[in-house]
Write a protein that holds these residues in place. Structure first.
Motif, PDB file in Angstrom:
ATOM      1  N   MET A  29       0.692  -1.207  -0.417  1.00  5.65           N
ATOM      2  CA  MET A  29      -0.297  -0.102   0.039  1.00  5.65           C
ATOM      3  C   MET A  29       1.074   1.460  -0.053  1.00  5.65           C
ATOM      4  O   MET A  29       0.602   2.539  -0.632  1.00  5.65           O
ATOM      5  CB  MET A  29      -0.820   0.169   1.069  1.00  5.65           C
ATOM      6  CG  MET A  29      -2.398   1.269   1.470  1.00  5.65           C
ATOM      7  SD  MET A  29      -3.102   0.085  -0.238  1.00  5.65           S
ATOM      8  CE  MET A  29      -4.339   1.736  -0.194  1.00  5.65           C
ATOM      9  N   ALA A  30       2.062   1.022   0.716  1.00  6.94           N
ATOM     10  CA  ALA A  30       2.810   2.227   0.427  1.00  6.94           C
ATOM     11  C   ALA A  30       3.634   2.886  -0.750  1.00  6.94           C
ATOM     12  O   ALA A  30       3.104   3.710  -0.727  1.00  6.94           O
ATOM     13  CB  ALA A  30       4.330   1.931   2.312  1.00  6.94           C
ATOM     14  N   GLY A  31       4.024   1.774  -1.123  1.00  4.84           N
ATOM     15  CA  GLY A  31       4.323   1.761  -3.104  1.00  4.84           C
ATOM     16  C   GLY A  31       3.001   2.698  -3.692  1.00  4.84           C
ATOM     17  O   GLY A  31       3.269   3.560  -4.433  1.00  4.84           O
ATOM     18  N   ALA A  32       2.014   2.013  -3.602  1.00  6.07           N
ATOM     19  CA  ALA A  32       0.194   2.658  -4.602  1.00  6.07           C
ATOM     20  C   ALA A  32       0.647   4.345  -3.810  1.00  6.07           C
ATOM     21  O   ALA A  32       0.074   5.497  -4.854  1.00  6.07           O
ATOM     22  CB  ALA A  32      -0.598   2.836  -4.022  1.00  6.07           C
ATOM     23  N   SER A  33       0.464   4.879  -2.391  1.00  3.50           N
ATOM     24  CA  SER A  33       0.339   5.660  -2.168  1.00  3.50           C
ATOM     25  C   SER A  33       2.189   6.937  -2.583  1.00  3.50           C
ATOM     26  O   SER A  33       1.667   8.167  -2.285  1.00  3.50           O
ATOM     27  CB  SER A  33       0.598   5.496  -0.647  1.00  3.50           C
ATOM     28  OG  SER A  33       0.699   6.981   0.019  1.00  3.50           O
ATOM     29  N   GLU A  34       2.968   6.360  -2.247  1.00  5.08           N
ATOM     30  CA  GLU A  34       4.404   7.227  -3.638  1.00  5.08           C
ATOM     31  C   GLU A  34       3.690   7.274  -4.480  1.00  5.08           C
ATOM     32  O   GLU A  34       4.435   8.366  -4.912  1.00  5.08           O
ATOM     33  CB  GLU A  34       5.034   6.306  -2.923  1.00  5.08           C
ATOM     34  CG  GLU A  34       6.662   6.891  -3.139  1.00  5.08           C
ATOM     35  CD  GLU A  34       6.887   8.718  -2.899  1.00  5.08           C
ATOM     36  OE1 GLU A  34       6.932   9.732  -3.089  1.00  5.08           O
ATOM     37  OE2 GLU A  34       6.599   8.713  -1.139  1.00  5.08           O
ATOM     38  N   ALA A  35       3.650   6.093  -4.802  1.00  4.43           N
ATOM     39  CA  ALA A  35       3.199   6.652  -6.350  1.00  4.43           C
ATOM     40  C   ALA A  35       1.954   7.499  -7.013  1.00  4.43           C
ATOM     41  O   ALA A  35       2.312   8.192  -8.066  1.00  4.43           O
ATOM     42  CB  ALA A  35       2.839   5.266  -7.472  1.00  4.43           C
TER      43      ALA A  35
END
Length: 67
Positions: free
Chosen positions: A1-7
């Protein structure tokens, strides 16, 4: 989920930057990053100084770019 948020954050920053370029609003954060990376010996203008300088350059009559 953190990767999607950063993207999503990166996408939003680029979308805002693109919108500013399209409508002619100068990007102060990009200017500051450039000055610090490429010209560390020179001072960085305040936001107000930067904005005034960009508007003068954009709407200068007579001088400036030919096209």
């Amino acid at each position: 989920m953190a990767g999607a948020s950063e993207a999503l954050r990166r996408f939003w920053r680029r979308a805002v930057q693109t919108a500013r370029l399209v409508i002619g609003v100068p990007d102060y954060d990009t200017y500051v990053a450039h000055m610090r990376a490429k010209h560390p010996e020179r001072g960085v203008m305040s936001y107000e100084e930067f904005f005034d300088e960009r508007m003068r350059a954009r709407y200068r009559s007579g001088g400036g770019r030919c096209c």
